[in-house]
Write a protein that holds these residues in place. Structure first.
Motif, PDB file in Angstrom:
ATOM      1  N   ARG A 165       0.834  -1.215   0.000  1.00 16.78           N
ATOM      2  CA  ARG A 165       0.000   0.000   0.000  1.00 16.78           C
ATOM      3  C   ARG A 165       0.863   1.257   0.000  1.00 16.78           C
ATOM      4  O   ARG A 165       0.653   2.178  -0.790  1.00 16.78           O
ATOM      5  CB  ARG A 165      -0.923  -0.011   1.221  1.00 16.78           C
ATOM      6  N   ALA A 185       7.587  -3.121  -6.384  1.00 16.15           N
ATOM      7  CA  ALA A 185       6.817  -3.989  -5.489  1.00 16.15           C
ATOM      8  C   ALA A 185       7.432  -5.389  -5.430  1.00 16.15           C
ATOM      9  O   ALA A 185       7.539  -5.974  -4.347  1.00 16.15           O
ATOM     10  CB  ALA A 185       5.363  -4.056  -5.941  1.00 16.15           C
ATOM     11  N   CYS A 236       4.952   5.453  -5.181  1.00 18.76           N
ATOM     12  CA  CYS A 236       5.210   5.349  -6.622  1.00 18.76           C
ATOM     13  C   CYS A 236       4.293   6.296  -7.386  1.00 18.76           C
ATOM     14  O   CYS A 236       4.707   6.918  -8.363  1.00 18.76           O
ATOM     15  CB  CYS A 236       5.011   3.916  -7.103  1.00 18.76           C
ATOM     16  N   ARG A 237       3.052   6.410  -6.940  1.00 20.16           N
ATOM     17  CA  ARG A 237       2.119   7.331  -7.584  1.00 20.16           C
ATOM     18  C   ARG A 237       2.609   8.771  -7.431  1.00 20.16           C
ATOM     19  O   ARG A 237       2.581   9.553  -8.380  1.00 20.16           O
ATOM     20  CB  ARG A 237       0.725   7.187  -6.976  1.00 20.16           C
ATOM     21  N   LYS A 288       2.670   1.738  -3.308  1.00 17.49           N
ATOM     22  CA  LYS A 288       1.764   2.218  -4.354  1.00 17.49           C
ATOM     23  C   LYS A 288       1.575   3.731  -4.226  1.00 17.49           C
ATOM     24  O   LYS A 288       1.642   4.453  -5.226  1.00 17.49           O
ATOM     25  CB  LYS A 288       0.425   1.499  -4.265  1.00 17.49           C
ATOM     26  N   GLU A 319       6.656   0.531 -11.152  1.00 16.57           N
ATOM     27  CA  GLU A 319       5.913   0.286  -9.914  1.00 16.57           C
ATOM     28  C   GLU A 319       5.882  -1.209  -9.596  1.00 16.57           C
ATOM     29  O   GLU A 319       6.097  -1.614  -8.459  1.00 16.57           O
ATOM     30  CB  GLU A 319       4.493   0.828 -10.056  1.00 16.57           C
TER      31      GLU A 319
END
Length: 96
Positions: A59, A79, A65-66, A62, A75
């Motif tokens: 989470r 992960a 990375c966003r 994410k 991304e």
């Protein structure tokens, strides 16, 4: 040597690029902290704690990375690497 607030020290701007020893030292410290934390977690519970850690890592990655606007491939690679690192740390913590 290793310093978390190097940029705020006088003349810190002269040492903006860390040496190889500093990078290796930071990686070593990161590994030791991760393994120590996982050893403590594994003393109490096993699968539920590790699964919660795994979900949180994914989470948080994410979200970061966003924020960095990484492409989907980067991304996914990030992960995958994080999960490999977690699995390795759990294996190391379990073997000690």
């Amino acid at each position: 040597m290793l310093c978390t607030d190097r940029d705020f020290k006088p003349a810190g701007e002269h040492f903006a690029v860390p040496t190889q020893g500093e990078v290796e030292g930071r990686l070593l410290v990161s590994e030791l902290v991760a393994v120590a934390c996982l050893q403590e977690l594994l003393k109490k519970e096993h699968a539920p704690v590790i699964e919660r850690v795994r979900r949180r890592i994914l989470r948080d990655l994410k979200n970061r990375c966003r924020a960095l606007k990484l492409c989907a491939d980067d991304e996914k690679s990030t992960a995958d690497y994080a999960l490999q690192l977690l699995e390795s740390a759990v294996a190391e913590a379990s073997s000690r």
